[in-house]
Design a protein around this motif. Structure first.
Motif, mmCIF file in Angstrom:
data_model
loop_
_atom_site.group_PDB
_atom_site.id
_atom_site.type_symbol
_atom_site.label_atom_id
_atom_site.label_comp_id
_atom_site.label_asym_id
_atom_site.label_seq_id
_atom_site.Cartn_x
_atom_site.Cartn_y
_atom_site.Cartn_z
ATOM 1 N N ARG A 183 0.805 -1.212 0.000
ATOM 2 C CA ARG A 183 0.000 0.000 0.000
ATOM 3 C C ARG A 183 0.843 1.269 0.000
ATOM 4 N NH1 ARG A 183 -5.045 1.693 0.865
ATOM 5 N NH2 ARG A 183 -5.389 3.673 1.937
ATOM 6 N N VAL A 184 1.832 1.362 0.885
ATOM 7 C CA VAL A 184 2.614 2.589 0.991
ATOM 8 C C VAL A 184 3.409 2.870 -0.282
ATOM 9 C CG1 VAL A 184 4.470 3.746 2.240
ATOM 10 C CG2 VAL A 184 2.695 2.512 3.497
ATOM 11 N N PRO A 185 4.146 1.870 -0.857
ATOM 12 C CA PRO A 185 4.829 2.156 -2.117
ATOM 13 C C PRO A 185 3.883 2.582 -3.223
ATOM 14 C CG PRO A 185 5.733 0.191 -1.125
ATOM 15 C CD PRO A 185 4.512 0.567 -0.319
ATOM 16 N N ALA A 186 2.674 2.023 -3.249
ATOM 17 C CA ALA A 186 1.704 2.418 -4.270
ATOM 18 C C ALA A 186 1.355 3.891 -4.121
ATOM 19 C CB ALA A 186 0.453 1.556 -4.177
ATOM 20 N N LEU A 187 1.179 4.345 -2.885
ATOM 21 C CA LEU A 187 0.886 5.754 -2.654
ATOM 22 C C LEU A 187 2.082 6.618 -3.039
ATOM 23 C CD1 LEU A 187 -0.989 5.624 0.776
ATOM 24 C CD2 LEU A 187 -1.963 6.156 -1.465
ATOM 25 N N GLN A 188 3.274 6.140 -2.706
ATOM 26 C CA GLN A 188 4.475 6.882 -3.061
ATOM 27 C C GLN A 188 4.590 7.012 -4.569
ATOM 28 O OE1 GLN A 188 8.106 4.985 -1.839
ATOM 29 N NE2 GLN A 188 9.308 6.859 -1.986
ATOM 30 N N LEU A 189 4.372 5.918 -5.282
ATOM 31 C CA LEU A 189 4.420 5.953 -6.732
ATOM 32 C C LEU A 189 3.358 6.888 -7.284
ATOM 33 C CD1 LEU A 189 4.897 3.047 -9.188
ATOM 34 C CD2 LEU A 189 2.889 4.490 -9.437
ATOM 35 N N GLY A 190 2.139 6.770 -6.766
ATOM 36 C CA GLY A 190 1.049 7.611 -7.245
ATOM 37 C C GLY A 190 1.323 9.080 -7.041
ATOM 38 N N HIS A 191 1.842 9.440 -5.866
ATOM 39 C CA HIS A 191 2.127 10.857 -5.597
ATOM 40 C C HIS A 191 3.264 11.373 -6.489
ATOM 41 C CE1 HIS A 191 -0.594 11.819 -2.351
ATOM 42 N NE2 HIS A 191 -0.292 10.696 -1.738
ATOM 43 N N THR A 192 4.253 10.522 -6.766
ATOM 44 C CA THR A 192 5.344 10.937 -7.652
ATOM 45 C C THR A 192 4.828 11.173 -9.065
ATOM 46 O OG1 THR A 192 6.892 9.633 -6.322
ATOM 47 C CG2 THR A 192 7.643 10.348 -8.487
ATOM 48 N N MET A 193 3.972 10.272 -9.541
ATOM 49 C CA MET A 193 3.350 10.474 -10.842
ATOM 50 C C MET A 193 2.539 11.759 -10.860
ATOM 51 S SD MET A 193 2.015 6.695 -12.048
ATOM 52 C CE MET A 193 1.204 7.398 -13.494
ATOM 53 N N MET A 194 1.810 12.015 -9.775
ATOM 54 C CA MET A 194 0.982 13.224 -9.694
ATOM 55 C C MET A 194 1.835 14.474 -9.829
ATOM 56 S SD MET A 194 -2.455 12.880 -8.984
ATOM 57 C CE MET A 194 -3.023 13.917 -7.640
ATOM 58 N N GLY A 195 2.997 14.493 -9.175
ATOM 59 C CA GLY A 195 3.868 15.649 -9.264
ATOM 60 C C GLY A 195 4.312 15.921 -10.688
ATOM 61 N N PHE A 196 4.670 14.862 -11.400
ATOM 62 C CA PHE A 196 5.085 15.007 -12.791
ATOM 63 C C PHE A 196 3.928 15.472 -13.669
ATOM 64 C CE2 PHE A 196 5.330 12.942 -17.017
ATOM 65 C CZ PHE A 196 6.464 13.581 -17.512
ATOM 66 N N LEU A 197 2.764 14.871 -13.467
ATOM 67 C CA LEU A 197 1.605 15.237 -14.282
ATOM 68 C C LEU A 197 1.147 16.659 -13.990
ATOM 69 C CD1 LEU A 197 -0.393 11.882 -14.071
ATOM 70 C CD2 LEU A 197 0.884 12.772 -16.034
ATOM 71 N N LEU A 198 1.278 17.100 -12.748
ATOM 72 C CA LEU A 198 0.946 18.486 -12.424
ATOM 73 C C LEU A 198 1.851 19.450 -13.189
ATOM 74 C CD1 LEU A 198 0.237 18.349 -8.586
ATOM 75 C CD2 LEU A 198 -1.319 19.224 -10.345
ATOM 76 N N HIS A 199 3.135 19.099 -13.265
ATOM 77 C CA HIS A 199 4.064 19.926 -14.040
ATOM 78 C C HIS A 199 3.643 19.954 -15.506
ATOM 79 C CE1 HIS A 199 7.798 21.681 -15.509
ATOM 80 N NE2 HIS A 199 7.881 20.685 -16.372
ATOM 81 N N CYS A 200 3.280 18.796 -16.054
ATOM 82 C CA CYS A 200 2.833 18.732 -17.452
ATOM 83 C C CYS A 200 1.565 19.550 -17.658
ATOM 84 C CB CYS A 200 2.591 17.281 -17.862
ATOM 85 S SG CYS A 200 4.083 16.271 -17.999
ATOM 86 N N GLU A 201 0.658 19.504 -16.667
ATOM 87 C CA GLU A 201 -0.584 20.262 -16.772
ATOM 88 C C GLU A 201 -0.304 21.761 -16.791
ATOM 89 O OE1 GLU A 201 -4.481 19.151 -16.424
ATOM 90 O OE2 GLU A 201 -3.100 18.443 -17.967
ATOM 91 N N ARG A 202 0.634 22.202 -15.961
ATOM 92 C CA ARG A 202 0.984 23.626 -15.947
ATOM 93 C C ARG A 202 1.529 24.043 -17.314
ATOM 94 N NH1 ARG A 202 3.704 22.135 -11.050
ATOM 95 N NH2 ARG A 202 2.385 22.470 -9.222
ATOM 96 N N GLN A 203 2.415 23.208 -17.875
ATOM 97 C CA GLN A 203 2.989 23.528 -19.172
ATOM 98 C C GLN A 203 1.925 23.506 -20.266
ATOM 99 O OE1 GLN A 203 6.239 24.511 -19.692
ATOM 100 N NE2 GLN A 203 6.223 24.546 -17.454
ATOM 101 N N ARG A 204 1.027 22.529 -20.201
ATOM 102 C CA ARG A 204 -0.027 22.423 -21.208
ATOM 103 C C ARG A 204 -0.938 23.638 -21.155
ATOM 104 N NH1 ARG A 204 -5.229 20.392 -21.613
ATOM 105 N NH2 ARG A 204 -5.298 19.953 -19.383
ATOM 106 N N ASN A 205 -1.327 24.034 -19.958
ATOM 107 C CA ASN A 205 -2.209 25.188 -19.817
ATOM 108 C C ASN A 205 -1.504 26.493 -20.178
ATOM 109 O OD1 ASN A 205 -4.496 23.734 -18.978
ATOM 110 N ND2 ASN A 205 -3.730 23.635 -16.871
ATOM 111 N N LEU A 206 -0.197 26.558 -19.899
ATOM 112 C CA LEU A 206 0.574 27.754 -20.261
ATOM 113 C C LEU A 206 0.613 27.906 -21.773
ATOM 114 C CD1 LEU A 206 2.402 30.095 -19.346
ATOM 115 C CD2 LEU A 206 4.330 28.513 -19.493
ATOM 116 N N ILE A 207 0.895 26.810 -22.478
ATOM 117 C CA ILE A 207 0.944 26.856 -23.935
ATOM 118 C C ILE A 207 -0.431 27.151 -24.514
ATOM 119 C CG2 ILE A 207 1.343 25.465 -25.998
ATOM 120 C CD1 ILE A 207 3.546 24.020 -24.422
ATOM 121 N N ARG A 208 -1.460 26.519 -23.939
ATOM 122 C CA ARG A 208 -2.808 26.759 -24.418
ATOM 123 C C ARG A 208 -3.212 28.212 -24.206
ATOM 124 N NH1 ARG A 208 -7.592 23.416 -21.721
ATOM 125 N NH2 ARG A 208 -6.924 24.723 -19.995
#
Length: 214
Positions: A183-208
């Motif tokens: 359970r804990v590694p899954a949460l760690q993995l999920g939160h790490t993915m979230m951080g990366f995707l948040l960065h991508c979302e910021r870039q996507r919205n900035l370009i848009r």
């Protein structure tokens, strides 16, 4: 659980959340259930979609997703069926060759790519990734290589990806393996993915947003 049949292939998939789509490619043995524990968290940011495909009326499609020459086309068909023109894509280590080939063949379809590596790697995966170094510089999609510490020895090509992909970030999760039952590694993995995707979302919205000014 929604299902759709296209050209003799039955796609089964599950979704969580709303927003920009995140597609989770099939895991070992072409299964989607390896992603289910991550979906509630990832669904807080994206419309998260985990899928698998089978021959209509039968078992798994001949050639598992990480070895089948048609796996890239199968993913393209799935996106077309769901009306998804552009997505984030995440793949576990067995699916890295498919995900990388898809990124090279269809860069217009990807906003971000996540490659998750465990400590067990199959030779098909090794050969599939090692056949690509000469083309890796062509990939423009932001990529996250997310590894468990034990995966370094089994995934030597992760260093090649980090060095040769123009927009690649490597993160190592060192506390414990990325086991689906933990359970804990899954949460760690999920939160790490979230951080990366948040960065991508910021870039996507900035370009848009910038495009509205043109």
């Amino acid at each position: 659980m929604p299902e759709v049949v296209v050209q003799g292939i039955r796609f089964s998939y599950e979704t969580a959340g709303d927003g920009f789509p995140l597609v989770l490619a099939p895991g070992p043995q072409g299964r989607r259930d390896v992603w289910l524990q991550y979906m509630p968290l990832l669904g807080e940011l994206c419309r998260t979609i985990a899928y698998e495909c089978h021959a209509e009326g039968g078992g798994p499609q001949p050639g598992e997703p990480h070895t089948s020459a048609g796996a890239v086309d199968t993913l393209g068909t799935f996106l077309e069926v769901l009306g998804l023109a552009r997505v984030y894509l995440a793949s576990q280590s067995v699916g890295w060759p498919m995900a990388l080939h898809f990124a090279l063949q269809h860069p217009e379809c990807l906003e971000g790519l996540v490659l998750i590596g465990g400590h067990e790697a199959e030779m098909d995966t090794v050969h599939g990734v090692m056949s690509l170094p000469a083309r890796l510089h062509e990939m423009t999609v932001p990529t996250l290589v997310l590894l468990e510490a034990q995966g370094h020895a089994a995934l030597p090509y992760a260093e090649i990806l980090t060095e040769r992909l123009p927009h690649c970030t490597k993160i190592v999760l060192s506390d414990s393996p990325l086991a689906p039952s933990a359970r804990v590694p899954a949460l760690q993995l999920g939160h790490t993915m979230m951080g990366f995707l948040l960065h991508c979302e910021r870039q996507r919205n900035l370009i848009r947003g910038a495009s509205f000014l043109l």
